[in-house]
Structures are given as C-alpha cells and as structure tokens.
Motif scaffolding. Structure first.
Motif, mmCIF file in Angstrom:
data_model
loop_
_atom_site.group_PDB
_atom_site.id
_atom_site.type_symbol
_atom_site.label_atom_id
_atom_site.label_comp_id
_atom_site.label_asym_id
_atom_site.label_seq_id
_atom_site.Cartn_x
_atom_site.Cartn_y
_atom_site.Cartn_z
ATOM 1 N N VAL A 47 22.438 35.891 79.644
ATOM 2 C CA VAL A 47 22.081 36.827 78.531
ATOM 3 C C VAL A 47 23.376 37.729 78.427
ATOM 4 O O VAL A 47 23.830 38.273 79.443
ATOM 5 N N GLU A 98 10.538 35.626 79.174
ATOM 6 C CA GLU A 98 9.357 35.166 78.785
ATOM 7 C C GLU A 98 9.327 33.513 78.496
ATOM 8 O O GLU A 98 8.758 32.676 78.708
ATOM 9 N N SER A 107 22.980 37.883 83.987
ATOM 10 C CA SER A 107 23.340 39.092 82.980
ATOM 11 C C SER A 107 24.381 40.176 83.707
ATOM 12 O O SER A 107 24.093 40.323 85.033
ATOM 13 N N ARG A 138 25.714 40.893 76.745
ATOM 14 C CA ARG A 138 25.589 42.535 76.698
ATOM 15 C C ARG A 138 24.734 42.593 75.251
ATOM 16 O O ARG A 138 25.306 42.017 74.318
ATOM 17 N N GLY A 139 23.912 43.644 75.367
ATOM 18 C CA GLY A 139 23.068 43.971 74.192
ATOM 19 C C GLY A 139 21.792 43.162 73.716
ATOM 20 O O GLY A 139 21.019 43.295 72.924
ATOM 21 N N GLU A 140 21.950 41.982 74.547
ATOM 22 C CA GLU A 140 20.609 40.902 74.089
ATOM 23 C C GLU A 140 19.341 41.261 74.786
ATOM 24 O O GLU A 140 19.444 41.932 75.915
ATOM 25 N N ASP A 141 18.315 40.855 74.133
ATOM 26 C CA ASP A 141 17.018 41.245 74.557
ATOM 27 C C ASP A 141 16.680 40.421 76.176
ATOM 28 O O ASP A 141 16.449 39.117 75.888
ATOM 29 N N ILE A 142 16.816 41.198 77.395
ATOM 30 C CA ILE A 142 16.264 40.421 78.520
ATOM 31 C C ILE A 142 15.024 39.791 78.601
ATOM 32 O O ILE A 142 14.618 38.586 78.968
ATOM 33 N N ASN A 143 13.887 40.716 78.196
ATOM 34 C CA ASN A 143 12.831 40.442 78.370
ATOM 35 C C ASN A 143 12.138 39.132 77.690
ATOM 36 O O ASN A 143 11.472 38.420 78.021
ATOM 37 N N SER A 144 12.437 38.916 76.450
ATOM 38 C CA SER A 144 12.351 37.792 75.520
ATOM 39 C C SER A 144 12.756 36.638 76.296
ATOM 40 O O SER A 144 11.930 35.729 76.146
ATOM 41 N N ARG A 145 13.959 36.709 76.941
ATOM 42 C CA ARG A 145 14.419 35.615 77.377
ATOM 43 C C ARG A 145 13.842 35.193 78.758
ATOM 44 O O ARG A 145 13.601 34.213 78.998
#
Length: 361
Positions: A313, A324, A338, A315-322
């Motif tokens: 992941v 899941e 990350s 910088r700035g990307e959505d960690i939670n969606s990854r």
C-alpha cells in the motif's frame, strides 16, 4: 551452502560490483573449515593457467569424490568456460562459479551439465545498514538514502564525492547498453528505450507483444533485450497466479528493477510512487522459493508448501479496503505492507511497517 551436496555447476550471477567475488571468497573460507584445504581450490584470473597445468599433470585432487572448485568469472573466456564445463561434465565435483552472463555458459553447456542458478541482487536494506558509510544516520534517515541511491555505495568508499559516485552509476547504465550491443548487435538506444519503459511501468502486466507495439520494435529484439537484462540481473520478472482459483497465469509478466538508483534515474522521478512495490518484489525474490503476481494481491509466495499473500500500500492509498480484499483470499499467511502503518495483527492479516519488513533477515 545448502547446495554444496549438489554435484555439477552452481552459477552465481550478477553485474559488475555486485559482490560476486567477495561472496566466492566467503564460500571458500567456509568450505576450508568444513571440507578441509585438501579438498577445496579457488580459481581466479591469475591462477587459471596454473590450475589447468595441475590438471594436465594428473593432480589427484581432480579425481577426489569430495572436491570443491570455486571459479571466479567463468565467462571471462571461452577456454575457461569450456574447461570448467568439462570438469562439471566428467568429474564428481561440486563447482561454484561467478559470472556476469549465465547465457554465455549455458549456450556452451547444452543439456549435458546440471546447472543451478543463484542470482545475486544488490544489497538488501539490512545488509546496506550494516556496511553503509552513512552509519551516523538513524534507521529512518538511512532508509530514505537507500531508496534513492545505488545499493553498493558503501563499496565505493568515503573518499569519493557524490558527483563521482553518480557518474559511476551512469557509466554502469552505459556499460549495460554496450554489452548488449556487443553480444546481440542491438543498438544502445533500443536497450535504453526498454529500460525506461520498464522503469515507468513497475507493477503493470506487460507482454512481449505489448512492449513491441508500444516501442514499435520487432518482437525478436524485445525478447533479446529483456532476456539479456534479466540475465545480467538488471531487471527481474515474475509470472502470474490466480490466488482465488489456484491457477497459474500464462499471459504477461511484471518487471522490476533490481537496483533503486536505476529505477529513479530511468523513470526520472526522485520519489517514484512504485518504489515500495519494486523494493518489496526484489526482497521477496531473495527470500522466497517461488514468487508470482496475483489477481487480487500484489504478490504470492510459495515456500515449503505454504502460500503467503502480500499487498503493498503506497502513501495515501486506502489501507482498510486492501485489508478486506486480503481476507477473502485463502492462504496460510497474509501481509499488508505500508510505510504508514504500525506492525501489528489486524484480525487474520499481518500489518507490517515497511521498515520492519526490510530489516527482517
């Protein structure tokens, strides 16, 4: 060392300055302790003629069932290559040899010699940390230097300026282009175009057809350049695996640059957004028996019949969606990496800070 019981030829492949000779001498010292001086010989540029004369006088060493030969620069000349291949073919010896290009050796060996390949990548971050000339820096600051610089900066030494250092780096890119022109007859500009294309497309699936179309270049030339770059450990490629359906993919590869400086320079980006994925790919190639890119995740590694899933992941990307998405994939271990997370368990997924990941041995 795990391959010492394997008879035949073990090729340690890497570019100039990658540490091949140093590694060979470390192996020599280790084998002296375990196998004994009478059973181990090292052959470098200065001792090959003497080594061959010993063979011509029927030295008993060559016929010992537990002999170890360590050969530096096996691809230095045809005579040297052919002689070592002869030993591998007809004598019960274990041979370690360094080379810049394994294709030079394999083209001359045919199928009569068992060859195991050991690509030598630039220093990992943990290795770089131990030998860096920037030891006065904290780990985080050193990590930032590592991402921007050629990994073997420590080898060049404290007495050289940064300008001299980077001129050496540029010379190496020129050397790569010269080598491919000499061996394959391919123009330097074509090699540079392929290098830039790969540096600007890290993490994307590319096929020979894709590259040929984008570059308006013959497929034959694309294949020759890619195989030469990979053979010289300038780039590394991985094939695909459908982690949900447990199927190998046959179309396209992902290409990565083995050295951080080459990626930054060729992409003309001081803070390449794909740097982290590139670094993770090379680190996993060091650690894993087999590595693939996935449909849902960035990487799938297999080791001892266990499947490991890795998602990078930026910088700035959505960690939670990854997170899941990883939970829906069956695997013994799942990791999300990350620079912006703490190392902890998030349910059944291992969240790993990038710095901690690279410091792991």
């Amino acid at each position: 060392m795990r391959a010492r019981e394997v008879r035949g030829l073990k090729l340690i492949r890497g570019g100039r300055g990658s540490g091949k000779t140093t590694l060979l001498h470390l192996l020599y010292e280790e084998l002296l302790c375990s196998a004994g001086r009478a059973n181990v010989r090292i052959i470098d540029a200065g001792s090959f003629d003497e080594f061959k004369r010993a063979f011509d006088t029927s030295d008993d060493f060559f016929f010992h069932p537990r002999s170890f030969f360590l050969v530096d620069d096996i691809d230095e000349s045809r005579e040297k290559t052919d002689f070592i291949l002869y030993l591998a073919r007809f004598f019960n010896a274990s041979i370690y040899a360094t080379c810049r290009s394994s294709s030079f050796v394999t083209d001359r060996s045919g199928t009569s010699v068992c060859i195991n390949f050991f690509p030598l990548y630039p220093l990992s971050f943990s290795e770089y940390r131990e030998c860096s000339i920037f030891r006065y820096l904290g780990t985080t600051e050193l990590y930032d230097v590592f991402k921007k610089s050629l990994n073997d900066i420590a080898v060049i030494g404290k007495n050289h300026s940064e300008q001299v250092y980077f001129s050496v780096c540029l010379d190496r890119i020129g050397e790569i282009k010269n080598y491919i022109k000499k061996e394959k007859g391919i123009a330097r500009s074509l090699t540079e175009s392929i290098l830039i294309l790969i540096a600007c497309n890290i993490g994307r699936i590319l096929s020979v057809d894709d590259i040929s179309f984008k570059m308006r270049m013959e497929k034959r030339l694309v294949k020759d350049i890619l195989s030469s770059l990979e053979d010289m450990n300038i780039i590394a490629s991985i094939t695909g695996y459908d982690e949900k359906n447990d199927e190998f993919l046959t179309d396209g590869r992902k290409y990565y640059m083995t050295d951080n400086y080459f990626l930054n320079h060729l992409s003309q980006c001081d803070d390449n957004p794909m740097m982290l994925e590139n670094m993770v790919a090379i680190e996993l190639l060091r650690r894993s028996d087999s590595l693939y890119y996935g449909i849902e995740a960035d990487f799938i590694a297999f080791s001892d019949y266990e499947k490991e899933i890795y998602q990078v992941v930026n910088r700035g990307e959505d960690i939670n969606s990854r997170l899941e998405a990883l939970r829906d994939i069956k695997a013994e271990y799942r990791y999300i990496i990350s620079e912006e997370i703490e190392t902890e368990m998030k349910g059944d997924v291992n969240a790993v800070n990038a710095l901690c990941f690279f410091l792991k041995r």
